[in-house]
Enzyme design. Structure first.
Site, PDB file in Angstrom:
ATOM      1  N   CYS A  39      -9.745   8.805 -13.192  1.00 30.64           N
ATOM      2  CA  CYS A  39      -8.929   7.697 -12.684  1.00 30.64           C
ATOM      3  C   CYS A  39      -8.094   7.064 -13.797  1.00 30.64           C
ATOM      4  CB  CYS A  39      -9.842   6.657 -12.036  1.00 30.64           C
ATOM      5  SG  CYS A  39      -9.086   5.043 -11.765  1.00 30.64           S
ATOM      6  N   CYS A  84       0.361   3.502   3.016  1.00 29.97           N
ATOM      7  CA  CYS A  84       1.006   2.925   4.202  1.00 29.97           C
ATOM      8  C   CYS A  84       2.501   3.231   4.215  1.00 29.97           C
ATOM      9  CB  CYS A  84       0.784   1.404   4.240  1.00 29.97           C
ATOM     10  SG  CYS A  84      -0.950   0.894   4.213  1.00 29.97           S
ATOM     11  N   CYS A 111       0.828  -1.210   0.000  1.00 28.66           N
ATOM     12  CA  CYS A 111       0.000   0.000   0.000  1.00 28.66           C
ATOM     13  C   CYS A 111       0.864   1.262   0.000  1.00 28.66           C
ATOM     14  CB  CYS A 111      -0.926  -0.030   1.218  1.00 28.66           C
ATOM     15  SG  CYS A 111      -1.664   1.551   1.634  1.00 28.66           S
ATOM     16  N   CYS A 159      -8.807   3.365 -14.371  1.00 30.76           N
ATOM     17  CA  CYS A 159     -10.089   3.182 -15.066  1.00 30.76           C
ATOM     18  C   CYS A 159      -9.919   3.395 -16.567  1.00 30.76           C
ATOM     19  CB  CYS A 159     -11.134   4.152 -14.521  1.00 30.76           C
ATOM     20  SG  CYS A 159     -11.405   4.040 -12.733  1.00 30.76           S
TER      21      CYS A 159
END
Length: 489
Positions: A392, A51, A48, A395
């Site tokens: 996005c 993270c 991540c 996307c």
């Protein structure tokens, strides 16, 4: 107390190396977390990006907070590890990183502060002291009231009364949500004429003629009863709803969005709030009221489809997240009718939706909020649906793959659908927290959509659909192999 603090500090320090202060609790989480008075736990995934960016800030904050009195432990759990998966599932972790506050091994609340080292230190220090601060004199009490913030105060001549013990339990559990104080000072108790009482004292800036500024708890000395009392009474008939406290407001919730500013313009803020209170007074107990800054809750204002303006924009959101908006100009009469019509079940939910496409014959069908039920839920075919955002990048990369998939599945009992989740309301059963998000809906079980977590190449989608299709595909067997061996995908 000092001995206890020193023992906790020693226990915490043994888990660290010289340069590492964050405790890895991926293994044996339950055994480790319960020994700490207070801990902030980061649930994460190694891959991540968010993270990774948080990690050095978290480590720096941990080094500072372990030296605090009492020490605040910062720990992490790898949700992708075998020993961490069950832990993350138990505590409802659905995204990374998720930060939760624990006290003596139990979840105390979600972390709501900034995600840099200074922000983490500042936020956690406010939680590390006593959950209920003692008022030792009349001067102390006056200083608390002078802050002009709503508070909960326990007045106890006897320190060990049953009510005091129950009150302390509530303070320990709810300290992130309310400001708790207590006093044993005889002068304060006699002056207020409260003995063995728990009282909500609302901020002076919220004073109005429709309700009392002080509300006294008169129930049994039970922590659940006190907690219910606070939930019902702390904010009053129409509370000031902010980003920090929004989770404390129940449903159905009526919110008035306008230029709410108790710092620079309390008089103007209360001008509208008092009118809203007048309209809601007769419906007290049936619906929760709140005022919120139009600017700070811009996304909610957009969800309701409100235009800009000075007068309050009024919307109701119910337990199922349906939205109802008040039409027309703001007036007390119009608001009273809107609330009555809602309570009588006469209103239809507001849908944020694009226009239904006139031409929808492409290989990927276009869903909007207004045609979702017919196109997706009402289809007599299996459905693979993508929720996307126009901006996005992932996307955009996926779009031609889905187009090719749609062409490949022509003639099958499967349709491929896409929906712009930024321009349309998504149904409650579909949790869209990132883009793209894909779901699979079998034609005979549309009420149980399954999150698609497979690969994003054409062959990955074909293999998944061939395996899960309600009726076996005409072009592919259940393993995803083409029936005509000479054809290639």
């Amino acid at each position: 107390m000092k001995t206890k603090v020193l023992l906790l500090l020693l226990v915490a320090l043994v888990a660290y190396t010289e340069a590492e202060y964050v405790v890895d609790m991926t293994a044996a989480f339950e055994e480790n977390i319960r020994i700490h008075e207070i801990a902030l736990v980061k649930f994460y995934a190694p891959w991540c990006g968010h993270c990774k960016r948080l990690a050095p800030e978290f480590e720096e904050a941990a080094g500072t907070l372990i030296k605090h009195d009492p020490p605040v432990v910062l720990a992490d759990v790898d949700c992708t590890a075998d020993s961490g998966k069950g832990v993350c599932s138990k505590y409802g972790v659905t995204g990374y990183p998720t930060l939760k506050i624990f006290r003596h091994g139990e979840v105390s609340g979600e972390y709501g502060g900034a995600r840099d080292a200074d922000g983490i230190v500042q936020y956690m220090k406010t939680l590390a002291g006593p959950s209920s601060k003692e008022i030792k004199s009349k001067k102390d009490f006056e200083a608390v009231l002078a802050r002009d913030e709503s508070v909960v105060v326990g007045f106890f001549k006897e320190k060990d009364s049953a009510l005091h013990q129950a009150y302390q339990k509530v303070a320990d559990k709810e300290r992130e949500n309310y400001s708790f104080y207590h006093t044993h000072d005889a002068e304060v108790i006699e002056d207020k004429k409260f003995d063995d009482k728990v009282v909500v004292i609302r901020a002076k800036k919220y004073t109005n003629k429709f309700e009392d500024s002080e509300v006294v708890f008169d129930g049994a000395p039970d922590d659940d009863a006190i907690r219910a009392f606070l939930s019902k009474n702390f904010f009053g008939l129409v509370g000031h709803r902010t980003r920090d406290n929004q989770k404390l407001f129940d449903s159905p919730l009526l919110v008035a969005y306008y230029d709410v500013d108790y710092e620079k313009n309390p008089k103007g803020t209360n001008y509208w709030r008092n009118r809203i209170m007048k309209a809601l007074k007769k419906h007290a107990g049936k619906i929760v009221g709140a005022v919120s800054s139009r600017k700070r809750f811009a996304s909610e204002v957009d969800d309701f489809g409100f235009d800009s303006g000075d007068a309050p924009a009024i919307g109701i959101r119910d337990e199922k997240f349906n939205k109802y908006r008040m039409e027309g100009e703001f007036s007390i009469e119009n608001l009273e009718k809107f609330v009555k019509d809602y309570l009588d079940g006469k209103l239809l939910p507001h849908l944020k939706s694009e226009k239904v496409p006139e031409d929808n014959d492409g290989p990927v069908k276009v869903a909007v909020a207004r045609n979702f039920d017919d196109l997706v839920l009402g289809a007599d075919k299996d459905v693979l649906i993508e929720f996307y955002a126009p901006w996005c990048g992932h996307c955009k990369k996926l779009a031609p793959v889905l187009e090719e998939l749609g062409r490949e599945l022509e003639g099958e009992d499967v349709i491929v659908v896409k929906m712009d989740a930024t321009a349309n309301d998504t149904p409650q059963d579909f949790q869209v927290q990132g883009y793209p998000t894909l779901y699979w809906l079998p034609k005979n079980a549309k009420s149980s959509p399954a999150r698609y977590e497979g690969g994003r190449e054409l062959k990955d989608f074909v293999k998944y659909i061939a395996k899960h299709a309600t009726d076996e595909l005409k072009k592919y067997d259940r393993s995803g192999e083409k029936r005509d061996a000479k054809s290639e995908l």
